[in-house]
Design an enzyme around this catalytic site. Structure first.
Site, PDB file in Angstrom:
ATOM      1  CB  THR A  65      -0.931   0.001   1.235  1.00  0.00           C
ATOM      2  OG1 THR A  65      -1.797  -1.122   1.164  1.00  0.00           O
ATOM      3  CG2 THR A  65      -1.763   1.268   1.306  1.00  0.00           C
ATOM      4  CE1 TYR A  67      -3.820  -0.159  -1.434  1.00  0.00           C
ATOM      5  CE2 TYR A  67      -5.770   0.743  -0.373  1.00  0.00           C
ATOM      6  CZ  TYR A  67      -4.646  -0.048  -0.320  1.00  0.00           C
ATOM      7  OH  TYR A  67      -4.342  -0.737   0.826  1.00  0.00           O
ATOM      8  CB  THR A  97       0.092  -3.420   6.424  1.00  0.00           C
ATOM      9  OG1 THR A  97      -1.150  -3.332   5.717  1.00  0.00           O
ATOM     10  CG2 THR A  97       0.814  -2.079   6.370  1.00  0.00           C
ATOM     11  CG  ASP A  98      -3.210  -7.192   3.765  1.00  0.00           C
ATOM     12  OD1 ASP A  98      -3.549  -6.413   4.681  1.00  0.00           O
ATOM     13  OD2 ASP A  98      -3.852  -7.312   2.704  1.00  0.00           O
ATOM     14  CE  LYS A 150      -3.382  -4.514   8.331  1.00  0.00           C
ATOM     15  NZ  LYS A 150      -3.450  -4.593   6.857  1.00  0.00           N
ATOM     16  CD  GLU A 203      -5.176 -34.609  31.975  1.00  0.00           C
ATOM     17  OE1 GLU A 203      -5.204 -35.823  32.233  1.00  0.00           O
ATOM     18  OE2 GLU A 203      -5.611 -33.727  32.744  1.00  0.00           O
TER      19      GLU A 203
END
Length: 353
Positions: A28, A42, A108-109, A181, A301
């Site tokens: 981005t 975008y 960023t993903d 994130k 457990e």
């Protein structure tokens, strides 16, 4: 690498500034939208790192920049082979004695995964700082330029040395080991939910909250695998009500290990648990993480054969499992028991430091 332009009047002054490598990979931060008000729809990974530098007047007063384009793609298309290339590109830059650190622009993903991979595999005292943006470069309030400027300031800071890989966004300095994130639209998208920040960038100046003299946890643990793009396949299963067993069986047939984004404290439907338990006994490690986004995931457990992810997010647990499997193979842990035991030790070490 190409040098960012600077005026002759400032050349003698800037010559004494630290030198930072700025590597562009897309995302981005390099994205373009149709209008200045568009922040959601975008095209990511369009602008070059040289173009982004043009939106950073005054950056030459922070550090000397050696820039290079290492890729340009949206981070949802990142693969382990790209991690390996990032590792090689960072290592090449850090090998330059004149370079004091690296800044990597990234979508960023999947930024937390790339950052954790670099944290685990980069064996350097110099900082590797990742940054990105939540708004495209054409946005009226683009956050990319200030994030790059802050990341360069951190990479140039002597206080950043010896801390492993870092993420710098929205004025926050976070360890790549703990950053996740935690937002889809907000510029404050990355947080360290349990451990907190390492510091902040205040008015352009990095301020660290502690000295970090003990060294960064896990940094460089898997340096022997840096730059290798043949890591074992690890699938992630998302646990939910009515989770189909055949989805788990499909991944079991094709992967070397599994991470389950379990419900709550890493739970899953009983039929899935029983099938995965048999897989563990056959030498296929299964890590229990949580779909909640919180931590920790603890030992239970009824899940004794599984490996609890501890404080690691699901994506980070996958990165660690891939590297742990590669290391187990390198050390010759071929029997089912030895393989699972080796991976379990890696996760226990992660939980102890």
């Amino acid at each position: 690498m190409s040098q960012a332009p600077r005026s002759d009047a400032n050349s003698s002054e800037s010559a004494v500034l630290p030198q930072v490598a700025l590597l562009g990979t897309g995302g981005t931060i390099a994205g373009v939208a149709d209008t200045p008000l568009e922040q959601i729809s975008y095209q990511a990974g369009v602008l070059s790192v040289e173009c982004m530098l043009e939106s950073l007047p005054g950056i030459e007063g922070v550090a000397r920049i050696a820039s290079r384009q290492c890729g340009n793609l949206p981070s949802e298309d990142m693969r382990p082979c790209h991690w390996a290339k990032l590792g090689r590109d960072c290592a090449q830059a850090l090998d330059d004695e004149a370079m004091c650190g690296v800044v990597l622009t990234h979508g960023t993903d999947t930024l937390e995964e790339s950052a954790f991979y670099l944290h685990l595999t980069m064996n350097s005292f110099k900082p590797v700082v990742l940054t990105g943006a939540m708004r495209p470069a054409t946005s009226l309030s683009a956050d990319g330029p200030i994030n790059i400027r802050d990341a360069v300031a951190v990479a140039a800071s002597p206080q950043a040395r010896g801390r492993g890989a870092l993420i710098v966004m929205n004025g926050r300095i976070i360890s790549a080991r703990t950053a996740v994130k935690a937002g889809t639209l907000d510029v404050e998208a990355f947080r360290a939910l349990e451990s907190g920040l390492l510091g902040r960038v205040i008015n352009g100046r990095p301020v660290f909250y502690h000295s970090g003299e003990d060294g960064p946890a896990l940094a460089g643990t898997y340096a022997v695998h840096a730059g290798k793009d043949n890591l074992p396949r690890v699938d992630v299963l998302y646990a939910c009500a009515g989770m189909p067993l055949d989805a788990a069986l499909f991944s079991l047939e094709r992967s070397s290990g599994l991470v389950v984004a379990g419900m709550g404290n890493g739970s899953m439907p009983s039929d899935v648990r029983k099938a995965l338990d048999q897989a563990v006994k056959a030498g296929k490690p299964v890590v229990r993480a949580s779909r909640t986004g919180g931590a920790p995931v603890t030992d239970l457990e009824e899940y004794a054969s599984f490996i609890a992810s501890g404080m690691l997010s699901t994506p980070k647990a996958r990165v660690l499992l891939m590297l742990a499997l590669a290391e187990a193979g390198r050390q010759g842990a071929h029997s089912p028991e030895a393989l699972v035991a080796s991976v379990r030790r890696a996760f226990m070490h992660c939980r102890e430091v």
